[in-house]
Design a protein around this motif. Structure first.
Motif, short mmCIF file in Angstrom:
data_model
loop_
_atom_site.label_atom_id
_atom_site.label_comp_id
_atom_site.label_asym_id
_atom_site.label_seq_id
_atom_site.Cartn_x
_atom_site.Cartn_y
_atom_site.Cartn_z
N GLU A 182 0.81 -1.20 0.00
CA GLU A 182 0.00 0.00 0.00
C GLU A 182 0.85 1.26 0.00
OE1 GLU A 182 -2.36 -0.49 3.52
OE2 GLU A 182 -0.95 0.66 4.74
N SER A 183 0.22 2.34 -0.44
CA SER A 183 0.79 3.67 -0.39
C SER A 183 -0.10 4.47 0.56
CB SER A 183 0.80 4.30 -1.78
OG SER A 183 1.22 5.65 -1.70
N THR A 184 0.50 5.22 1.48
CA THR A 184 -0.29 5.92 2.49
C THR A 184 -0.79 7.28 2.03
OG1 THR A 184 1.65 6.96 3.48
CG2 THR A 184 0.95 4.82 4.37
N ALA A 185 -0.58 7.64 0.79
CA ALA A 185 -1.05 8.93 0.29
C ALA A 185 -1.85 8.71 -0.98
CB ALA A 185 0.13 9.86 0.01
N ALA A 186 -2.63 9.70 -1.34
CA ALA A 186 -3.30 9.66 -2.63
C ALA A 186 -2.23 9.65 -3.71
CB ALA A 186 -4.22 10.86 -2.79
N ILE A 187 -2.58 9.17 -4.90
CA ILE A 187 -1.57 9.05 -5.95
C ILE A 187 -0.98 10.39 -6.35
CG2 ILE A 187 -2.41 6.88 -6.88
CD1 ILE A 187 -3.87 8.42 -9.03
N ASP A 188 -1.68 11.49 -6.07
CA ASP A 188 -1.15 12.80 -6.42
C ASP A 188 -0.68 13.56 -5.18
OD1 ASP A 188 -3.59 13.23 -5.29
OD2 ASP A 188 -4.32 14.58 -6.85
N GLY A 189 -0.23 12.83 -4.15
CA GLY A 189 0.25 13.47 -2.93
C GLY A 189 1.51 12.81 -2.43
N ASP A 190 1.98 13.27 -1.28
CA ASP A 190 3.18 12.72 -0.67
C ASP A 190 2.81 11.73 0.43
OD1 ASP A 190 4.53 14.44 -2.32
OD2 ASP A 190 5.09 15.86 -0.76
N GLY A 191 3.63 10.73 0.61
CA GLY A 191 3.38 9.73 1.64
C GLY A 191 4.48 8.69 1.64
N SER A 192 4.12 7.46 1.90
CA SER A 192 5.10 6.38 1.90
C SER A 192 4.50 5.15 1.24
CB SER A 192 5.54 6.05 3.33
OG SER A 192 4.44 5.57 4.08
N MET A 193 5.37 4.26 0.84
CA MET A 193 4.96 3.02 0.19
C MET A 193 5.56 1.86 0.96
SD MET A 193 5.38 1.97 -3.81
CE MET A 193 4.30 3.30 -4.32
N SER A 194 4.78 0.81 1.11
CA SER A 194 5.23 -0.39 1.81
C SER A 194 4.79 -1.61 1.00
CB SER A 194 4.60 -0.42 3.20
OG SER A 194 4.96 -1.60 3.87
N LEU A 195 5.76 -2.46 0.64
CA LEU A 195 5.49 -3.62 -0.21
C LEU A 195 6.02 -4.90 0.42
CD1 LEU A 195 6.75 -2.09 -3.58
CD2 LEU A 195 4.38 -2.24 -2.81
N VAL A 196 5.39 -6.02 0.07
CA VAL A 196 5.88 -7.34 0.47
C VAL A 196 5.96 -8.18 -0.80
CG1 VAL A 196 5.40 -9.41 1.82
CG2 VAL A 196 4.80 -7.17 2.74
N SER A 197 7.09 -8.83 -0.98
CA SER A 197 7.32 -9.69 -2.14
C SER A 197 6.81 -11.09 -1.84
CB SER A 197 8.82 -9.74 -2.43
OG SER A 197 9.17 -10.89 -3.15
N ASP A 198 6.40 -11.81 -2.88
CA ASP A 198 6.00 -13.21 -2.68
C ASP A 198 7.21 -14.08 -2.35
OD1 ASP A 198 7.13 -13.13 -5.25
OD2 ASP A 198 5.66 -14.51 -6.10
N HIS A 199 8.43 -13.51 -2.44
CA HIS A 199 9.65 -14.22 -2.03
C HIS A 199 10.04 -13.86 -0.60
CE1 HIS A 199 11.11 -14.84 -6.46
NE2 HIS A 199 9.98 -15.46 -6.19
N GLY A 200 9.24 -13.00 0.07
CA GLY A 200 9.49 -12.68 1.48
C GLY A 200 10.16 -11.35 1.74
N ALA A 201 10.68 -10.67 0.74
CA ALA A 201 11.34 -9.38 0.97
C ALA A 201 10.30 -8.30 1.28
CB ALA A 201 12.15 -8.98 -0.26
N ARG A 202 10.67 -7.41 2.17
CA ARG A 202 9.83 -6.25 2.49
C ARG A 202 10.55 -5.01 1.97
NH1 ARG A 202 5.71 -7.39 5.58
NH2 ARG A 202 5.66 -9.33 6.75
N CYS A 203 9.81 -4.18 1.24
CA CYS A 203 10.38 -2.97 0.65
C CYS A 203 9.53 -1.78 1.09
CB CYS A 203 10.37 -3.05 -0.87
SG CYS A 203 11.22 -4.52 -1.53
N ALA A 204 10.19 -0.68 1.41
CA ALA A 204 9.47 0.51 1.85
C ALA A 204 10.27 1.75 1.54
CB ALA A 204 9.21 0.42 3.35
N GLY A 205 9.56 2.88 1.51
CA GLY A 205 10.22 4.15 1.29
C GLY A 205 9.22 5.24 0.99
N PRO A 206 9.71 6.46 0.82
CA PRO A 206 8.82 7.59 0.56
C PRO A 206 8.28 7.59 -0.86
CG PRO A 206 11.10 8.32 0.53
CD PRO A 206 11.11 6.87 0.94
#
Length: 134
Positions: free
Chosen positions: A50-74
Motif C-alpha cells: 500500500e501507499s499511504t497517500a493519494a496518488i497525487d500526494g506525498d506519503g510512503s509506500m510499503s510492499l511485500v514480495s512473494d519471495h518474502g522481501a519487504r520494501c518501503a520508502g517515501p
C-alpha cells in the motif's frame, strides 16, 4: 409567537456549528491507503502492498514480495518536466524510493491517471513495474 421562531433559529445555529466542525475535520483526516501491486520483469517475483497517500500526494509506500522481501520508502509527487516537449498540459508524476530487507534499493517513476498511477523503475538489478489504485 416570538418563541415559535426560536427552535428554527437554534436549529440553524446548530447546523452551522456542525458544518464548521466538519470543515475542520477534512484537513485533520488521516491519510488514505491505496493498494499497490507489481512485478519484476526478469524474475517471477510479485509485490503487494500500500501507499499511504493519494496518488497525487506525498506519503510512503510499503510492499511485500512473494519471495518474502519487504520494501518501503517515501512516495512523493514531482512535476513532469517533459510535458512541454509533447505539448501536453502541466501534469505531475510520482516517484518512490524503495529500500528492501534483502538489500535491494531503487526508484520507481509513476505516471498519474485519474484513479491509478503506473510506475516503472529499477529495484536492485531488475526492472520493476508497480500500479497504485485508489
Amino acid at each position: 409567537m416570538p418563541f415559535s421562531r426560536l427552535p428554527l433559529a437554534v436549529l440553524a445555529l446548530g447546523t452551522l456549528s456542525i458544518a464548521a466542525g466538519c470543515a475542520g475535520d477534512a484537513k485533520d483526516a488521516p491519510e488514505t491507503a491505496s493498494n499497490v501491486e507489481g512485478r519484476m520483469l526478469h524474475t517471477p517475483e510479485t509485490f503487494t502492498g500500500e501507499s499511504t497517500a493519494a496518488i497525487d500526494g506525498d506519503g510512503s509506500m510499503s510492499l511485500v514480495s512473494d519471495h518474502g522481501a519487504r520494501c518501503a520508502g517515501p512516495y512523493r509527487q514531482v512535476p513532469n518536466d517533459n510535458a512541454a516537449e509533447v505539448r501536453a498540459g502541466a501534469s505531475n508524476s510520482g516517484v518512490a524510493k524503495l529500500t528492501c530487507s534483502d538489500g535491494r534499493t531503487g526508484s520507481v517513476m509513476f505516471t498519474l491517471g485519474a484513479n491509478q498511477a503506473i510506475g516503472t523503475g529499477m529495484l536492485g538489478q531488475d526492472i520493476v513495474t508497480l500500479i497504485i489504485e485508489e
